[in-house]
Design a protein around this motif. Structure first.
Motif, PDB file in Angstrom:
ATOM      1  N   ILE A  27       0.806  -1.219   0.000  1.00 20.38           N
ATOM      2  CA  ILE A  27       0.000   0.000   0.000  1.00 20.38           C
ATOM      3  C   ILE A  27       0.843   1.275   0.000  1.00 20.38           C
ATOM      4  O   ILE A  27       0.385   2.306  -0.472  1.00 20.38           O
ATOM      5  N   GLU A  28       2.101   1.177   0.455  1.00 19.72           N
ATOM      6  CA  GLU A  28       2.953   2.371   0.414  1.00 19.72           C
ATOM      7  C   GLU A  28       3.174   2.856  -1.016  1.00 19.72           C
ATOM      8  O   GLU A  28       3.279   4.067  -1.262  1.00 19.72           O
ATOM      9  N   LEU A  29       3.211   1.937  -1.985  1.00 17.15           N
ATOM     10  CA  LEU A  29       3.385   2.343  -3.386  1.00 17.15           C
ATOM     11  C   LEU A  29       2.114   2.957  -3.954  1.00 17.15           C
ATOM     12  O   LEU A  29       2.176   3.878  -4.782  1.00 17.15           O
ATOM     13  N   TRP A  30       0.955   2.451  -3.534  1.00 23.64           N
ATOM     14  CA  TRP A  30      -0.294   3.069  -3.982  1.00 23.64           C
ATOM     15  C   TRP A  30      -0.444   4.468  -3.390  1.00 23.64           C
ATOM     16  O   TRP A  30      -0.906   5.380  -4.067  1.00 23.64           O
ATOM     17  N   VAL A  31      -0.032   4.636  -2.131  1.00 16.03           N
ATOM     18  CA  VAL A  31      -0.052   5.968  -1.526  1.00 16.03           C
ATOM     19  C   VAL A  31       0.861   6.896  -2.325  1.00 16.03           C
ATOM     20  O   VAL A  31       0.493   8.038  -2.624  1.00 16.03           O
ATOM     21  N   LYS A  32       2.028   6.408  -2.699  1.00 16.00           N
ATOM     22  CA  LYS A  32       2.953   7.219  -3.495  1.00 16.00           C
ATOM     23  C   LYS A  32       2.323   7.616  -4.831  1.00 16.00           C
ATOM     24  O   LYS A  32       2.460   8.755  -5.281  1.00 16.00           O
ATOM     25  N   GLY A  33       1.620   6.688  -5.461  1.00 19.05           N
ATOM     26  CA  GLY A  33       0.947   6.986  -6.725  1.00 19.05           C
ATOM     27  C   GLY A  33      -0.103   8.066  -6.578  1.00 19.05           C
ATOM     28  O   GLY A  33      -0.237   8.935  -7.454  1.00 19.05           O
ATOM     29  N   ILE A  34      -0.842   8.048  -5.480  1.00 16.08           N
ATOM     30  CA  ILE A  34      -1.832   9.096  -5.230  1.00 16.08           C
ATOM     31  C   ILE A  34      -1.122  10.430  -5.014  1.00 16.08           C
ATOM     32  O   ILE A  34      -1.514  11.459  -5.544  1.00 16.08           O
ATOM     33  N   LEU A  35      -0.040  10.385  -4.234  1.00 18.32           N
ATOM     34  CA  LEU A  35       0.701  11.606  -3.916  1.00 18.32           C
ATOM     35  C   LEU A  35       1.316  12.249  -5.156  1.00 18.32           C
ATOM     36  O   LEU A  35       1.407  13.471  -5.244  1.00 18.32           O
ATOM     37  N   LEU A  36       1.696  11.449  -6.143  1.00 18.71           N
ATOM     38  CA  LEU A  36       2.277  11.999  -7.373  1.00 18.71           C
ATOM     39  C   LEU A  36       1.259  12.838  -8.153  1.00 18.71           C
ATOM     40  O   LEU A  36       1.644  13.703  -8.939  1.00 18.71           O
ATOM     41  N   LYS A  37      -0.041  12.587  -7.915  1.00 18.76           N
ATOM     42  CA  LYS A  37      -1.097  13.303  -8.635  1.00 18.76           C
ATOM     43  C   LYS A  37      -1.733  14.415  -7.815  1.00 18.76           C
ATOM     44  O   LYS A  37      -2.538  15.181  -8.349  1.00 18.76           O
ATOM     45  N   THR A  38      -1.435  14.460  -6.505  1.00 20.49           N
ATOM     46  CA  THR A  38      -2.102  15.412  -5.614  1.00 20.49           C
ATOM     47  C   THR A  38      -1.090  15.988  -4.624  1.00 20.49           C
ATOM     48  O   THR A  38       0.090  15.676  -4.691  1.00 20.49           O
ATOM     49  N   ASP A  39      -1.598  16.748  -3.681  1.00 22.51           N
ATOM     50  CA  ASP A  39      -0.749  17.201  -2.581  1.00 22.51           C
ATOM     51  C   ASP A  39      -0.982  16.288  -1.371  1.00 22.51           C
ATOM     52  O   ASP A  39      -1.803  15.371  -1.416  1.00 22.51           O
ATOM     53  N   VAL A  40      -0.263  16.555  -0.300  1.00 27.27           N
ATOM     54  CA  VAL A  40      -0.305  15.683   0.884  1.00 27.27           C
ATOM     55  C   VAL A  40      -1.711  15.594   1.468  1.00 27.27           C
ATOM     56  O   VAL A  40      -2.197  14.499   1.771  1.00 27.27           O
ATOM     57  N   GLU A  41      -2.372  16.716   1.638  1.00 23.27           N
ATOM     58  CA  GLU A  41      -3.704  16.722   2.250  1.00 23.27           C
ATOM     59  C   GLU A  41      -4.716  15.959   1.395  1.00 23.27           C
ATOM     60  O   GLU A  41      -5.523  15.193   1.907  1.00 23.27           O
ATOM     61  N   GLU A  42      -4.668  16.183   0.088  1.00 23.05           N
ATOM     62  CA  GLU A  42      -5.591  15.492  -0.818  1.00 23.05           C
ATOM     63  C   GLU A  42      -5.293  13.995  -0.850  1.00 23.05           C
ATOM     64  O   GLU A  42      -6.206  13.170  -0.916  1.00 23.05           O
ATOM     65  N   CYS A  43      -4.040  13.636  -0.806  1.00 22.22           N
ATOM     66  CA  CYS A  43      -3.660  12.224  -0.793  1.00 22.22           C
ATOM     67  C   CYS A  43      -4.257  11.530   0.420  1.00 22.22           C
ATOM     68  O   CYS A  43      -4.857  10.465   0.305  1.00 22.22           O
TER      69      CYS A  43
END
Length: 146
Positions: A56-72
């Motif tokens: 799940i850490e890689l999926w979190v990273k994928g979300i973060l690449l498209k958004t900012d920290v709060e949105e992630c």
């Protein structure tokens, strides 16, 4: 929901497979970010009773690449809520989340890597809050912390 975390290459997957006896269990689905599989958005089509989400850490990273920290973090919380609804739909449904602990060791120099480390820690905290059970696995040995 069951959350398992621990260091990289510390036996999380083997422990999970043994704990859930998946070699005998036919009614499961294993989805892994390490195999470049996408994080399921909608669980309604799943007809299996156990859903393993690994890396799940890689999926979190994928979300973060498209958004900012709060949105992630907000998007992660939405996913947790959807998975909880899927579990609640049938008593035998269970989501098992497996994520590598990336919070230890040397703090990355790059801002983006530090942000990933931070948001992953916050997402793990949110996951721990909603999970029924949480285990740490180090060197193939688990310690149940919730």
């Amino acid at each position: 929901m069951h959350f398992i975390t621990g260091g990289a290459f510390n036996g999380k997957k083997a422990w999970v497979k043994n704990y859930y006896r998946i070699e005998r269990h036919l009614d499961y689905q294993w989805v892994s970010s390490y195999e470049n599989e996408n994080l399921p958005e909608d669980l309604s089509p799943f007809r299996k009773k156990l859903l393993f989400l690994e890396g799940i850490e890689l999926w979190v990273k994928g979300i973060l690449l498209k958004t900012d920290v709060e949105e992630c973090r907000r998007r992660w919380d939405e996913k947790l809520a959807k998975w909880q609804c899927w579990e609640d739909a049938a008593p035998e449904n269970k989501v098992i989340l497996i994520g590598t602990d990336i919070s230890k060791g040397i703090v990355p120099l790059e801002k983006d890597e530090r942000a990933w480390r931070d948001v992953t820690g916050w997402c793990y905290q949110d996951t721990t809050q909603i999970a029924d059970r949480v285990d740490l696995v180090w060197y193939g040995i688990n310690q149940q912390i919730k």
